[in-house]
Design a protein around this motif. Structure first.
Motif, PDB file in Angstrom:
ATOM      1  N   ARG A 183       0.828  -1.213   0.000  1.00  0.00           N
ATOM      2  CA  ARG A 183       0.000   0.000   0.000  1.00  0.00           C
ATOM      3  C   ARG A 183       0.859   1.258   0.000  1.00  0.00           C
ATOM      4  O   ARG A 183       0.443   2.298  -0.505  1.00  0.00           O
ATOM      5  CB  ARG A 183      -0.922  -0.008   1.220  1.00  0.00           C
ATOM      6  N   ASP A 213      -7.210  -2.865  -2.026  1.00  0.00           N
ATOM      7  CA  ASP A 213      -7.118  -1.432  -1.778  1.00  0.00           C
ATOM      8  C   ASP A 213      -5.747  -0.865  -2.180  1.00  0.00           C
ATOM      9  O   ASP A 213      -5.306   0.154  -1.652  1.00  0.00           O
ATOM     10  CB  ASP A 213      -7.387  -1.124  -0.304  1.00  0.00           C
ATOM     11  N   ASP A 215      -3.528   0.744  -5.304  1.00  0.00           N
ATOM     12  CA  ASP A 215      -3.667   1.373  -6.609  1.00  0.00           C
ATOM     13  C   ASP A 215      -2.676   0.718  -7.567  1.00  0.00           C
ATOM     14  O   ASP A 215      -1.508   1.093  -7.640  1.00  0.00           O
ATOM     15  CB  ASP A 215      -3.398   2.882  -6.514  1.00  0.00           C
ATOM     16  N   THR A 216      -3.136  -0.289  -8.296  1.00  0.00           N
ATOM     17  CA  THR A 216      -2.245  -1.049  -9.171  1.00  0.00           C
ATOM     18  C   THR A 216      -1.940  -0.317 -10.471  1.00  0.00           C
ATOM     19  O   THR A 216      -1.194  -0.837 -11.304  1.00  0.00           O
ATOM     20  CB  THR A 216      -2.853  -2.420  -9.496  1.00  0.00           C
ATOM     21  N   ARG A 217      -2.484   0.866 -10.668  1.00  0.00           N
ATOM     22  CA  ARG A 217      -2.153   1.655 -11.872  1.00  0.00           C
ATOM     23  C   ARG A 217      -0.985   2.589 -11.617  1.00  0.00           C
ATOM     24  O   ARG A 217      -0.342   3.056 -12.568  1.00  0.00           O
ATOM     25  CB  ARG A 217      -3.370   2.461 -12.320  1.00  0.00           C
TER      26      ARG A 217
END
Length: 295
Positions: A183, A213, A215-217
């Motif tokens: 994270r 939760d 942010d994989t972008r």
């Protein structure tokens, strides 16, 4: 009939070496000349033929359609001349064996092990050809390759070496120990990867471990795994890479794989032209890859 007028021999030798090595610098080192001399010979050859044989870019050189036809002829011709010359001299000099694979595999896995290969099999006169595309395998040209995919391959004799797996890796300095640490971590993405499918990316890995939760972008993006591994070693973030390609960095402690979970990849294969699969140097090289890559 008058004999066919041939291009200058030195220009053909410079072209064949450049096409095979995909590099002016590597060709120059092989022929013991400067890259400028290689470039001059290629321009001389193109002037003689009236067509371009190579497309140049800052990072690499690539064959044009005409260059591909000329390379097939020169590679076969030089290999045959070498074999006949060795036979006429009554020597037992080994035939040159050209192996093709991706730049990432050659640089990250094979290059560090070339010393071991030469020590165990000094009879193998190995030349390397870097290409991220699947190349045709034929006697007298590029005869063997490390291929990546499901296999088997219809155009070649092949044997599976090992299944691949993709794992997150990072510098130990980052202190990442639990999936929840992602994270706050910088994710490294590899955008130039075409295999395996589906892609071993961060959305799939986070779904695997139940992280919804993150942010994989966000994060850093690189065009290939070679650059991504170097960025991870430098402590710039955490990347998902092929285990064999990261093996040396993991063994030396430059990288660590903090999680047990991995994503399935495809398979590394040793492939060769069908009419050379029983040749002694091919057999020895295949056995060496079977032992070394599986280990």
């Amino acid at each position: 009939m008058p004999p066919t007028r041939l291009p200058p021999l030195n220009a053909l030798r410079a072209f064949e070496a450049t096409a095979r090595r995909a590099s002016f610098k590597a060709a120059a080192e092989e022929l013991f000349v400067t890259p400028t001399a290689i470039s001059h010979q290629i321009r001389q050859l193109e002037a003689f033929l009236g067509v371009r044989v190579l497309d140049r870019s800052p990072r690499a050189v690539a064959l044009t359609a005409g260059g591909a036809a000329l390379y097939e002829a020169t590679a076969t011709g030089f290999a045959e001349i070498g074999r006949v010359a060795a036979r006429l001299r009554g020597t037992q000099e080994p035939a040159t064996l050209t192996l093709s694979s991706t730049t990432a595999f050659l640089s990250q896995w094979l290059a560090p092990r070339m010393g071991e290969l030469r020590r165990l099999h000094p009879q193998i006169d190995l030349r390397l050809h870097a290409s991220d595309a699947i190349v045709e395998l034929r006697a007298g040209g590029i005869e063997a390759a490390i291929r990546y995919g499901r296999g088997p391959f219809a155009d070649a004799a092949s044997v599976a070496l090992r299944d691949d797996a993709f794992v997150p890796v990072c510098s130990p300095r980052l202190g990442i120990a639990r999936p929840e640490d992602l994270r706050q971590a910088t994710l490294i993405h590899i955008e130039g990867r075409t295999r395996p499918k589906p892609a071993p990316d961060w959305p799939r890995w986070c779904a695997l471990v139940g992280l919804d939760d993150v942010d994989t972008r966000a994060g850093l993006r690189f065009p290939d795994s070679l650059l991504a591994i170097q960025a991870a070693i430098a402590g710039q973030g955490i990347a998902i890479v092929s285990q064999p390609l990261a093996a040396d960095a993991l063994a030396s402690g430059l990288l660590e794989a903090p999680f047990e979970q991995s994503l399935e990849g495809e398979t590394y294969h040793f492939a060769c032209a069908r009419d050379v699969e029983d040749r002694p140097d091919i057999v020895a090289l295949r056995h060496w890859f079977l032992h070394s890559l599986r280990a």
